[in-house]
Design a protein around this motif. Structure first.
Motif, PDB file in Angstrom:
ATOM      1  N   LEU A 111       0.824  -1.215   0.000  1.00 49.84           N
ATOM      2  CA  LEU A 111       0.000   0.000   0.000  1.00 49.84           C
ATOM      3  C   LEU A 111       0.858   1.265   0.000  1.00 49.84           C
ATOM      4  O   LEU A 111       0.531   2.244  -0.672  1.00 49.84           O
ATOM      5  N   ASP A 112       1.967   1.237   0.757  1.00 49.29           N
ATOM      6  CA  ASP A 112       2.871   2.395   0.767  1.00 49.29           C
ATOM      7  C   ASP A 112       3.429   2.646  -0.633  1.00 49.29           C
ATOM      8  O   ASP A 112       3.478   3.777  -1.101  1.00 49.29           O
ATOM      9  N   VAL A 113       3.842   1.567  -1.301  1.00 49.78           N
ATOM     10  CA  VAL A 113       4.397   1.685  -2.649  1.00 49.78           C
ATOM     11  C   VAL A 113       3.333   2.219  -3.608  1.00 49.78           C
ATOM     12  O   VAL A 113       3.616   3.080  -4.452  1.00 49.78           O
ATOM     13  N   CYS A 158       1.368   6.913  -6.822  1.00 45.79           N
ATOM     14  CA  CYS A 158       0.376   7.953  -7.138  1.00 45.79           C
ATOM     15  C   CYS A 158       0.968   9.347  -6.927  1.00 45.79           C
ATOM     16  O   CYS A 158       0.790  10.235  -7.761  1.00 45.79           O
ATOM     17  N   LEU A 159       1.675   9.534  -5.814  1.00 44.34           N
ATOM     18  CA  LEU A 159       2.236  10.850  -5.508  1.00 44.34           C
ATOM     19  C   LEU A 159       3.362  11.226  -6.465  1.00 44.34           C
ATOM     20  O   LEU A 159       3.516  12.406  -6.801  1.00 44.34           O
ATOM     21  N   SER A 191      -9.178   4.162   3.087  1.00 43.74           N
ATOM     22  CA  SER A 191      -9.921   5.396   3.327  1.00 43.74           C
ATOM     23  C   SER A 191      -8.982   6.581   3.163  1.00 43.74           C
ATOM     24  O   SER A 191      -7.750   6.433   3.251  1.00 43.74           O
ATOM     25  N   ALA A 192      -9.550   7.758   2.947  1.00 40.15           N
ATOM     26  CA  ALA A 192      -8.743   8.971   2.810  1.00 40.15           C
ATOM     27  C   ALA A 192      -7.922   9.211   4.076  1.00 40.15           C
ATOM     28  O   ALA A 192      -6.750   9.596   4.004  1.00 40.15           O
ATOM     29  N   ALA A 193      -8.519   8.964   5.251  1.00 38.18           N
ATOM     30  CA  ALA A 193      -7.805   9.170   6.519  1.00 38.18           C
ATOM     31  C   ALA A 193      -6.610   8.228   6.630  1.00 38.18           C
ATOM     32  O   ALA A 193      -5.524   8.641   7.085  1.00 38.18           O
ATOM     33  N   ALA A 194      -6.789   6.985   6.212  1.00 41.31           N
ATOM     34  CA  ALA A 194      -5.682   6.023   6.264  1.00 41.31           C
ATOM     35  C   ALA A 194      -4.557   6.439   5.311  1.00 41.31           C
ATOM     36  O   ALA A 194      -3.371   6.315   5.632  1.00 41.31           O
ATOM     37  N   VAL A 195      -4.918   6.937   4.150  1.00 44.84           N
ATOM     38  CA  VAL A 195      -3.921   7.412   3.190  1.00 44.84           C
ATOM     39  C   VAL A 195      -3.162   8.595   3.793  1.00 44.84           C
ATOM     40  O   VAL A 195      -1.924   8.652   3.723  1.00 44.84           O
ATOM     41  N   PRO A 219      12.180   4.169  -9.330  1.00 42.51           N
ATOM     42  CA  PRO A 219      11.502   2.884  -9.536  1.00 42.51           C
ATOM     43  C   PRO A 219      11.026   2.345  -8.192  1.00 42.51           C
ATOM     44  O   PRO A 219      11.783   2.336  -7.221  1.00 42.51           O
ATOM     45  N   LEU A 220       9.783   1.961  -8.133  1.00 42.63           N
ATOM     46  CA  LEU A 220       9.185   1.469  -6.880  1.00 42.63           C
ATOM     47  C   LEU A 220       8.865  -0.007  -7.002  1.00 42.63           C
ATOM     48  O   LEU A 220       8.235  -0.433  -7.960  1.00 42.63           O
ATOM     49  N   GLU A 221       9.314  -0.746  -6.004  1.00 43.96           N
ATOM     50  CA  GLU A 221       9.001  -2.173  -5.950  1.00 43.96           C
ATOM     51  C   GLU A 221       8.440  -2.495  -4.575  1.00 43.96           C
ATOM     52  O   GLU A 221       8.958  -1.991  -3.572  1.00 43.96           O
ATOM     53  N   PRO A 222       7.399  -3.311  -4.511  1.00 43.46           N
ATOM     54  CA  PRO A 222       6.839  -3.655  -3.199  1.00 43.46           C
ATOM     55  C   PRO A 222       7.790  -4.483  -2.346  1.00 43.46           C
ATOM     56  O   PRO A 222       8.706  -5.074  -2.820  1.00 43.46           O
TER      57      PRO A 222
END
Length: 157
Positions: A9-11, A16-17, A35-39, A154-157
């Motif tokens: 989820l962090d990745v 997105c950012l 949820s928006a709050a969790a994000v 580059p993002l990897e989980p």
């Protein structure tokens, strides 16, 4: 700096950012299943952990009349900490320097420099190199085309 454990989820949030830092938490949450709050909590944690260093607007050099880009290899007279730190401070204070890397090899630093024109670059070289007795030599390449620029990683989980 300690590298935090990044989950799937962090990745996804970071992805997105990186694409658009203005994306609101509700939109990110809809894409990643939170949820928006969790994000918002995760983004706050990523900022505090230093994973997100800063959020900036990416400006068009062309639109601002900064039509020339130069890649400059800089060789220092000697590699003392005082000389290196002094040059780092000089580079950090100059807005024409877009990127600076302390490197191995023939050069000590590689700079990416943006200027309006050759006259602007000449003024830059005078203040940065010719007025600095610690600069032994510099070599410049003029960029002919801006093929790819950016800071996305580059993002990897």
């Amino acid at each position: 700096m300690h590298t935090p454990d990044l989950g799937r989820l962090d990745v996804a949030i970071l992805s997105c950012l990186q694409a658009d830092a203005r994306t609101i938490a509700e939109s990110i949450g809809a894409k990643v299943g939170l949820s928006a709050a969790a994000v918002q909590r995760r983004i706050k944690r990523l900022r505090e952990a230093g994973v997100i260093e800063r959020e900036v607007a990416v400006l068009s050099p062309q639109a601002l009349g900064l039509t020339m880009t130069f890649v400059v290899m800089v060789e220092m007279e000697r590699e003392s900490l005082a000389v290196l730190d002094g040059f780092r401070r000089q580079v950090l204070a100059d807005d024409n320097v877009q990127q600076c890397y302390y490197v191995t090899g023939n050069a000590d630093f590689v700079l990416v420099v943006t200027c309006r024109d050759m006259a602007g670059f000449e003024a830059f070289t005078r203040r940065m190199f010719f007025d600095n007795p610690n600069v032994r030599h510099f070599t410049t390449s003029v960029a002919m085309d801006r093929v790819k620029t950016g800071l996305t990683l580059p993002l990897e989980p």
